[in-house]
Design a protein around this motif. Sequence first.
Motif, mmCIF file in Angstrom:
data_model
loop_
_atom_site.group_PDB
_atom_site.id
_atom_site.type_symbol
_atom_site.label_atom_id
_atom_site.label_comp_id
_atom_site.label_asym_id
_atom_site.label_seq_id
_atom_site.Cartn_x
_atom_site.Cartn_y
_atom_site.Cartn_z
ATOM 1 N N LEU A 8 -5.316 -22.276 16.816
ATOM 2 C CA LEU A 8 -4.241 -21.375 16.389
ATOM 3 C C LEU A 8 -3.020 -22.178 15.960
ATOM 4 N N LYS A 9 -2.698 -23.209 16.709
ATOM 5 C CA LYS A 9 -1.594 -24.089 16.325
ATOM 6 C C LYS A 9 -1.925 -24.795 15.013
ATOM 7 N N ALA A 10 -3.156 -25.272 14.896
ATOM 8 C CA ALA A 10 -3.567 -26.011 13.697
ATOM 9 C C ALA A 10 -3.722 -25.108 12.470
ATOM 10 N N SER A 11 -3.885 -23.795 12.679
ATOM 11 C CA SER A 11 -4.087 -22.885 11.545
ATOM 12 C C SER A 11 -2.815 -22.660 10.728
ATOM 13 N N GLU A 12 -1.674 -23.041 11.304
ATOM 14 C CA GLU A 12 -0.371 -22.890 10.638
ATOM 15 C C GLU A 12 -0.184 -21.468 10.118
ATOM 16 N N GLY A 13 -0.235 -20.524 11.073
ATOM 17 C CA GLY A 13 -0.018 -19.119 10.729
ATOM 18 C C GLY A 13 -1.163 -18.524 9.921
ATOM 19 N N PHE A 14 -2.374 -18.945 10.203
ATOM 20 C CA PHE A 14 -3.587 -18.508 9.500
ATOM 21 C C PHE A 14 -3.567 -18.865 8.016
ATOM 22 N N SER A 15 -2.856 -19.908 7.657
ATOM 23 C CA SER A 15 -2.823 -20.340 6.262
ATOM 24 C C SER A 15 -3.897 -21.396 5.968
ATOM 25 N N PRO A 27 -7.890 -22.172 6.372
ATOM 26 C CA PRO A 27 -9.073 -21.359 6.661
ATOM 27 C C PRO A 27 -9.942 -21.821 7.835
ATOM 28 N N TRP A 28 -10.281 -23.094 7.922
ATOM 29 C CA TRP A 28 -11.207 -23.515 8.978
ATOM 30 C C TRP A 28 -10.617 -23.385 10.377
ATOM 31 N N PRO A 29 -9.392 -23.810 10.614
ATOM 32 C CA PRO A 29 -8.824 -23.546 11.936
ATOM 33 C C PRO A 29 -8.717 -22.046 12.227
ATOM 34 N N SER A 30 -8.465 -21.246 11.193
ATOM 35 C CA SER A 30 -8.363 -19.790 11.377
ATOM 36 C C SER A 30 -9.696 -19.193 11.810
ATOM 37 N N VAL A 31 -10.783 -19.657 11.206
ATOM 38 C CA VAL A 31 -12.122 -19.198 11.603
ATOM 39 C C VAL A 31 -12.407 -19.607 13.043
ATOM 40 N N LEU A 32 -12.020 -20.819 13.406
ATOM 41 C CA LEU A 32 -12.224 -21.308 14.769
ATOM 42 C C LEU A 32 -11.444 -20.462 15.780
ATOM 43 N N VAL A 33 -10.268 -19.992 15.409
ATOM 44 C CA VAL A 33 -9.486 -19.110 16.283
ATOM 45 C C VAL A 33 -10.274 -17.843 16.589
ATOM 46 N N VAL A 34 -10.770 -17.181 15.558
ATOM 47 C CA VAL A 34 -11.477 -15.914 15.734
ATOM 48 C C VAL A 34 -12.764 -16.110 16.533
#
Length: 110
Positions: free
Chosen positions: A21-28, A30-37
């Motif tokens: 979530l920290k690495a996703s930079e506000g869900f901007s 994609p790959w860190p965002s997928v890992l969050v979900v």
Amino acid sequence: MNAWLSLTIAIIAEVIATSALKASEGFSRPWPSVLVVVGYAAAFYFLSLTLRRIPIGIAYAVWAGAGTVLITVIGAVVFRQKIDLAGGIGIGLIVAGVLVLNLLSKSSAH
């Protein structure tokens, strides 16, 4: 599956998701965002398995406490966030609380 093993998996999945979530930079990103979900879905699934055998108060205290300590360590090591003396004492108290719940309390399911 052993309840404590499923709780451990839930904690690890939650820590991975929170770090992403920290690495996703506000869900901007994609790959860190997928890992969050995926990580949070896995965390809640394994926490739900845990609750079949361990009381919710104990399971959640261990989950939240261990997650907080691990995220603090990751924040310091990976994201170079500073932990001051008060923060270190607070983390120590969280660890002590989880240990008291698991080693001394009759509420814990072993």
